[in-house]
Design a protein around this motif. Sequence first.
Motif, short mmCIF file in Angstrom:
data_model
loop_
_atom_site.label_atom_id
_atom_site.label_comp_id
_atom_site.label_asym_id
_atom_site.label_seq_id
_atom_site.Cartn_x
_atom_site.Cartn_y
_atom_site.Cartn_z
N ALA A 143 8.58 -1.79 41.23
CA ALA A 143 8.25 -2.39 40.14
C ALA A 143 8.68 -0.85 39.15
N TYR A 144 9.02 -1.54 37.76
CA TYR A 144 8.60 -0.25 36.52
C TYR A 144 7.49 -0.02 36.59
N HIS A 145 6.33 -0.92 35.67
CA HIS A 145 5.62 -1.33 35.43
C HIS A 145 4.61 -0.59 37.02
N ASP A 146 4.80 -0.20 37.31
CA ASP A 146 3.98 0.05 39.00
C ASP A 146 3.84 1.79 39.21
N ARG A 147 5.08 1.98 38.01
CA ARG A 147 5.28 3.83 37.87
C ARG A 147 4.45 4.35 37.82
N ARG A 148 4.02 5.89 38.25
CA ARG A 148 3.36 6.74 37.92
C ARG A 148 3.25 7.61 36.93
N PHE A 149 4.11 8.00 35.99
CA PHE A 149 5.37 8.16 35.12
C PHE A 149 5.98 7.82 34.66
N ILE B 3 13.04 6.17 46.05
CA ILE B 3 11.65 4.57 46.22
C ILE B 3 12.45 3.47 45.13
N TYR B 4 12.31 4.41 43.82
CA TYR B 4 12.29 4.39 42.35
C TYR B 4 14.05 3.79 42.52
N ARG B 5 15.33 4.22 42.89
CA ARG B 5 16.31 4.05 43.07
C ARG B 5 16.54 2.79 43.67
N ARG B 6 15.77 2.38 44.24
CA ARG B 6 15.94 1.26 45.55
C ARG B 6 15.70 0.04 45.13
N GLY B 7 14.48 0.32 44.37
CA GLY B 7 13.61 -0.91 43.71
C GLY B 7 12.23 -1.43 44.04
N GLU B 8 11.98 -0.51 45.30
CA GLU B 8 11.06 -0.87 46.39
C GLU B 8 9.21 -1.10 44.91
#
Length: 71
Positions: free
Chosen positions: A62-68, A55-60
């Motif tokens: 955003a970076y600032h919404d990630r938990r870690f 999911i992170y690699r597909r860009g679904e």
Amino acid sequence: MFDPALQRFMAMRVSTYEHFKPTPKTVAWGICLIVIPMLGYGYLLKSSREEKEAIYRRGEIAYHDRRFKFV
């Protein structure tokens, strides 16, 4: 004070592994209680981590919404 029952109990606890004989039943218990839960938990962690990574690699997300962010 010497207690014979307590002495027998303590001697039994010390010599348990000297008299242990592996049987198919004890091996099955060991596999069911130790090996299978470890493998299952490892698979669960691996699959959930791969799903998040995809999911992170597909860009679904955003970076600032990630938990870690730094892991």
